[in-house]
Design a protein around this motif. Structure first.
Motif, PDB file in Angstrom:
ATOM      1  N   LYS A   1      36.487  49.106 -18.083  1.00  0.00           N
ATOM      2  CA  LYS A   1      35.612  47.940 -18.184  1.00  0.00           C
ATOM      3  C   LYS A   1      34.610  47.932 -17.034  1.00  0.00           C
ATOM      4  O   LYS A   1      33.437  47.592 -17.223  1.00  0.00           O
ATOM      5  N   ALA A   2      35.068  48.328 -15.837  1.00  0.00           N
ATOM      6  CA  ALA A   2      34.165  48.396 -14.683  1.00  0.00           C
ATOM      7  C   ALA A   2      33.062  49.422 -14.920  1.00  0.00           C
ATOM      8  O   ALA A   2      31.876  49.156 -14.652  1.00  0.00           O
ATOM      9  N   ASN A   3      33.421  50.580 -15.426  1.00  0.00           N
ATOM     10  CA  ASN A   3      32.416  51.614 -15.684  1.00  0.00           C
ATOM     11  C   ASN A   3      31.395  51.169 -16.719  1.00  0.00           C
ATOM     12  O   ASN A   3      30.202  51.507 -16.631  1.00  0.00           O
ATOM     13  N   ALA A   4      31.849  50.392 -17.702  1.00  0.00           N
ATOM     14  CA  ALA A   4      30.938  49.909 -18.742  1.00  0.00           C
ATOM     15  C   ALA A   4      29.894  48.949 -18.178  1.00  0.00           C
ATOM     16  O   ALA A   4      28.842  48.744 -18.789  1.00  0.00           O
ATOM     17  N   LEU A   5      30.165  48.382 -17.006  1.00  0.00           N
ATOM     18  CA  LEU A   5      29.229  47.459 -16.370  1.00  0.00           C
ATOM     19  C   LEU A   5      28.142  48.191 -15.584  1.00  0.00           C
ATOM     20  O   LEU A   5      27.271  47.562 -15.010  1.00  0.00           O
ATOM     21  N   ARG A   6      28.219  49.508 -15.520  1.00  0.00           N
ATOM     22  CA  ARG A   6      27.252  50.372 -14.848  1.00  0.00           C
ATOM     23  C   ARG A   6      26.994  49.945 -13.398  1.00  0.00           C
ATOM     24  O   ARG A   6      25.878  49.643 -12.988  1.00  0.00           O
ATOM     25  N   PRO A   7      28.049  49.936 -12.582  1.00  0.00           N
ATOM     26  CA  PRO A   7      27.874  49.456 -11.211  1.00  0.00           C
ATOM     27  C   PRO A   7      27.184  50.471 -10.300  1.00  0.00           C
ATOM     28  O   PRO A   7      27.326  51.680 -10.473  1.00  0.00           O
TER      29      PRO A   7
END
Length: 318
Positions: free
Chosen positions: A92-98
């Protein structure tokens, strides 16, 4: 011929009270079991994303804000927060493109093996984080107890940079990490000195964005500046019915202090979300896992997406 008399006896007051107490006990027991079941279920829920927009006056107004994902209080557990849940949080964190991922301490619970193999098995999903700049972490009070050196080594092995009274500097952003308070080594002044030294060595100007990391929210009262934002955890957002339990804990803490005990818990002042102290700013995450009891109720597991922008947006934290 015997004479039969009909009994006119009635239940005694004691008998009536006993029956009511029995029924009340059954109702209370059922309510407690229901709350425990709901709390256990919520602790195993998919991680939610809490979003914040923050105005950073040093940044220019760019079309894309600087995106920071905050993860805290993983408290890996064989009962609730297992590696599979951490893997889902990473996805989910990666999907947020941090641009940056930061972690604010406390990686294990008492329900997880406290050895090098257990640390690596539990934290292995973190190797899958894919921020543009990097992943940075500090340690929490449980990490100090569980073995700070071993946990730091495992995080480093997985590509996570651990900051202990240290700073990481790029032309875009500075990340400042303070040691855990219970280690008796927390030194914000030393962090500032190392930050200045690294700027001088790299021969770069102070970046437009500065982020501080600490585990305990009371750090907002102990630093001279929080830069653009201080991220903390530790409280779990109250973890279980915070609207009821946090005020009760506050009363217990006050009584303990009145009796001369050195007691305290930052949730009496800082529970979850955004706080301001003068020109210092802080966001407290409720985190992913649990401690003491593997239960959450009213506080779902979360990661945070914080978007920093120089634009004059009305909805941004200032």
């Amino acid at each position: 011929m015997p004479i039969l008399h009909r009994s006119n006896s009635r239940p005694t007051t004691d008998g009536i009270m006993a029956r009511w107490l029995f029924r009340l006990t059954i109702l209370i027991g059922a309510a407690v079991l229901l709350l425990v079941a709901l709390g256990f279920r919520e602790a195993r829920e998919t991680v939610h994303v809490a979003s914040y927009a923050v105005h950073a006056p040093g940044m220019r107004c760019a079309p894309r804000p600087f995106r920071v994902v905050v993860m805290g209080d993983l408290h890996l557990s064989s009962l609730t927060t297992r590696p599979a849940q951490i893997k889902r949080a990473v996805d989910k964190a990666n999907a947020l493109r941090p641009d940056l991922v930061v972690m604010v301490g406390d990686y294990f619970s008492q329900w997880w093996p406290n050895d090098d193999a257990g640390h690596l098995e539990g934290l292995a999903p973190l190797a899958g984080l894919r921020p543009r700049i990097g992943t940075f972490a500090i340690l929490g009070n449980n990490d100090v107890t569980d073995g700070a050196e071993g946990i730091s080594a495992t995080l480093s092995r997985l590509g996570v940079k651990v900051l202990v009274n240290d700073a990481f500097v790029t032309p875009e952003v500075a990340v400042m990490g303070v040691a855990e308070l219970t280690s008796n080594t927390a030194n914000p002044v030393l962090v500032e000195e190392r930050y200045a030294t690294k700027l001088a060595i790299a021969r770069i100007a102070p970046p437009p964005l500065t982020i501080w990391l600490a585990h305990n929210p009371v750090m907002i009262e102990r630093v001279r500046s929080t830069g653009d934002m201080l991220f903390t955890g530790h409280t779990h957002g109250g973890q279980f019915l915070p609207g009821i339990l946090v005020p009760l804990i506050d009363v217990a803490v006050r009584i303990g202090r009145a009796l001369g005990f050195a007691t305290g818990w930052p949730a009496e002042r800082y529970v979850r979300g955004f706080y301001r102290a003068g020109d210092r700013r802080m966001i407290v995450t409720s985190g992913i896992g649990e401690s003491v009891l593997p239960l959450r109720l009213g506080v779902p597991p979360e990661i945070m997406l914080v978007r920093f922008t120089g634009c004059d947006d009305a909805g941004s934290i200032r």
